[in-house]
Design an enzyme around this catalytic site. Structure first.
Site, PDB file in Angstrom:
ATOM      1  N   ARG A  42      70.896  -1.267  67.983  1.00 34.24           N
ATOM      2  CA  ARG A  42      71.046  -2.503  68.757  1.00 34.24           C
ATOM      3  C   ARG A  42      69.715  -3.049  69.262  1.00 34.24           C
ATOM      4  O   ARG A  42      69.480  -4.254  69.215  1.00 34.24           O
ATOM      5  CB  ARG A  42      71.975  -2.274  69.946  1.00 34.24           C
ATOM      6  CG  ARG A  42      72.125  -3.516  70.816  1.00 34.24           C
ATOM      7  CD  ARG A  42      73.164  -3.393  71.893  1.00 34.24           C
ATOM      8  NE  ARG A  42      73.207  -4.589  72.711  1.00 34.24           N
ATOM      9  CZ  ARG A  42      74.026  -4.774  73.743  1.00 34.24           C
ATOM     10  NH1 ARG A  42      74.892  -3.818  74.082  1.00 34.24           N
ATOM     11  NH2 ARG A  42      73.999  -5.899  74.439  1.00 34.24           N
ATOM     12  N   GLU A 259      68.563  10.112  63.636  1.00 30.00           N
ATOM     13  CA  GLU A 259      69.287  10.959  64.593  1.00 30.00           C
ATOM     14  C   GLU A 259      68.865  10.708  66.037  1.00 30.00           C
ATOM     15  O   GLU A 259      67.695  10.865  66.389  1.00 30.00           O
ATOM     16  CB  GLU A 259      69.076  12.437  64.256  1.00 30.00           C
ATOM     17  CG  GLU A 259      69.846  13.380  65.164  1.00 30.00           C
ATOM     18  CD  GLU A 259      69.807  14.830  64.693  1.00 30.00           C
ATOM     19  OE1 GLU A 259      70.335  15.695  65.411  1.00 30.00           O
ATOM     20  OE2 GLU A 259      69.248  15.093  63.604  1.00 30.00           O
ATOM     21  N   LYS A 275      74.305  17.492  61.197  1.00 32.55           N
ATOM     22  CA  LYS A 275      74.271  18.703  60.372  1.00 32.55           C
ATOM     23  C   LYS A 275      75.203  18.485  59.201  1.00 32.55           C
ATOM     24  O   LYS A 275      76.395  18.210  59.385  1.00 32.55           O
ATOM     25  CB  LYS A 275      74.714  19.941  61.164  1.00 32.55           C
ATOM     26  CG  LYS A 275      73.600  20.593  61.939  1.00 32.55           C
ATOM     27  CD  LYS A 275      72.564  21.169  61.003  1.00 32.55           C
ATOM     28  CE  LYS A 275      71.280  21.505  61.742  1.00 32.55           C
ATOM     29  NZ  LYS A 275      70.186  21.760  60.808  1.00 32.55           N
TER      30      LYS A 275
END
Length: 453
Positions: A42, A259, A275
């Site tokens: 965003r 991530e 993962k």
């Protein structure tokens, strides 16, 4: 300093690249990049010219530089206290805004900073001379809100005038085009990796650990402008937690991370561990098959669940009792080059805790260490031939109002002394296969290396 913040609307752009090109060679310039318009983040945040800079050097000494502030000598050696003091130098404000950053700390915290803080010595040399952490205290920013399609300059009136003058100047020129002068070379052969893989399996069978994140490093020589390299990497693999910073010692961090590590807003805490990985398919049919293969993999799901449990414990040290929950477990998320399994762990920060204490309690992220964390980090240091530097650390910000957002610095290149370093890794569990895990480390960075070669 005055607390009178102003907000000025700037013309909206779907990416921050054009504006950052005007500022990128200013002192302390930093870009936190959501990868738009391709990735789904965003906010983008840009700033430069911090009021102060804090660097933690490889020997653990901190270097504080500022023309306006004097760090109290009583805080020597206590990085958490130093960061908290820096945040307190920015005046509080009642400025109403949903924007994520109104001033505070931005920069990076390296994996090796976390190793030092946990008293895990390294038997290996560092391959870079980068500081263990480099943080600026910023009193202004330009923020792109892609959900509302708006761009804002948040600054005092004096700063606003400065920034508008900087933006009116031509974009920073490129002194020399970026190019590699040698191909990327790995530090481990497949046989070397397999030998280390077998050692991990021995530790798992012996009960030392449940999972180890084992990585390998690739290095190339280069000449030219690191910003051009970042643009090529971003085009090849836009991600929602990217970032770029470069400074005057020919050092730079070029991160294309998918991530999130930890976000904290109004006391609400969220971490999103990744993962489980598969490459994207060459055809729609192959792509769907690879995604379904990942979703049905008991091994990848086990990896993910182990790290979720580790992070629940980490967050539980600083969150209110009973507030930890897992609203998303092992959900498929797809990026331009890979599929991932992503979980979400949430909690409510305890009233007497700060975002800095949260970051300290959970750092480095469990998704890039293994479990249990300290034993996993000891094994990582035993088996990996060099220190990790910024790789598997974090980039992000801590806002003066108590908000924080940080990434895990994977898919990240570190530039130093004419060398580019990039690492690829993956979690090893009892039923992992050496050949598959070796291939996964390559899959994760193949597109980054290809974009520059």
């Amino acid at each position: 300093m005055t607390s009178a913040l102003t907000i000025k609307a700037l013309p909206y752009s779907p990416t921050p690249l054009e504006i950052f090109a005007h500022l990128r060679k200013r002192h302390g310039a930093v870009l936190l990049d959501s990868g738009r318009p391709t990735a789904n983040g965003r906010y983008d945040i840009i700033s430069s010219d911090p009021l102060a800079t804090l660097e933690v050097m490889p020997d653990g000494q901190t270097h504080f530089t500022s023309t306006q502030l004097d760090l109290p000598s009583a805080l020597a050696g206590d990085m958490t206290a130093q960061q908290q003091w820096m945040l307190e130098q920015l005046p509080s404000t009642d400025f109403p805004s949903e924007l994520p950053f109104l001033g505070g700390l931005m920069g990076y915290w390296s994996y090796d900073l976390g190793r030092n803080n946990l008293a895990i010595p390294s038997r290996h040399p560092s391959v870079t001379n980068l500081p263990l952490a480099r943080l600026g205290l910023y009193d202004w920013c330009i923020t792109f809100d892609h959900e509302k399609q708006a761009t804002w300059l948040i600054a005092t009136a004096t700063r606003q005038q400065q920034v508008m003058k900087w933006l009116a100047q031509p974009p920073a020129s490129v002194a020399k085009d970026f190019h590699l002068t040698s191909p990327f070379q790995g530090e481990l052969s497949q046989a070397d990796y397999t030998e280390r893989f077998n050692t991990v399996q021995h530790y798992i069978r012996a009960g030392d650990c449940y999972q180890i994140n084992l990585a390998q490093r690739f290095t190339a020589s280069y000449e030219g402008d690191e910003w051009q390299a970042y643009l090529r990497l971003r085009k090849a693999t836009p991600t929602p937690f990217s970032g770029f910073m470069a400074w005057g010692r020919n050092q730079a961090v070029l991160s294309l991370s998918p991530e999130r590590f930890i976000q904290c807003k109004d006391g609400r805490v969220e971490t999103r561990p990744i993962k489980g990985t598969r490459p994207r398919g060459k055809s729609p049919e192959e792509d769907i098959a690879l995604a379904e293969q990942l979703l049905s993999s008991t091994k990848d799901r086990a990896e993910n669940v182990m790290i979720v449990d580790l992070l629940r414990n980490d967050l539980g040290r600083v969150c209110a009792p009973g507030s930890i929950r897992v609203p998303q477990l092992c959900q498929l998320e797809s990026y331009p080059n890979v599929h991932h399994l992503v979980s979400v762990v949430q909690g409510q920060l305890a009233k007497h805790r700060s975002p800095l204490s949260l970051l300290t309690a959970a750092f480095p992220g469990g998704s890039i260490t293994g479990a249990p964390k300290i034993r996993a980090m000891q094994i990582i240091d035993e088996l990996e031939p060099c220190q990790r530097s910024v790789y598997c650390g974090s980039l992000g910000y801590i806002d003066k109002r108590g908000s924080m957002d940080t990434s895990i610095a994977i898919r990240t290149m570190v530039a130093d002394a004419g060398k580019l370093h990039v690492w690829g890794g993956g979690g090893l569990v009892a039923d992992s296969r050496a050949d598959e895990e070796y291939t996964e480390t390559l899959d994760k960075i193949r597109h980054l290396i290809g974009a520059l070669e």
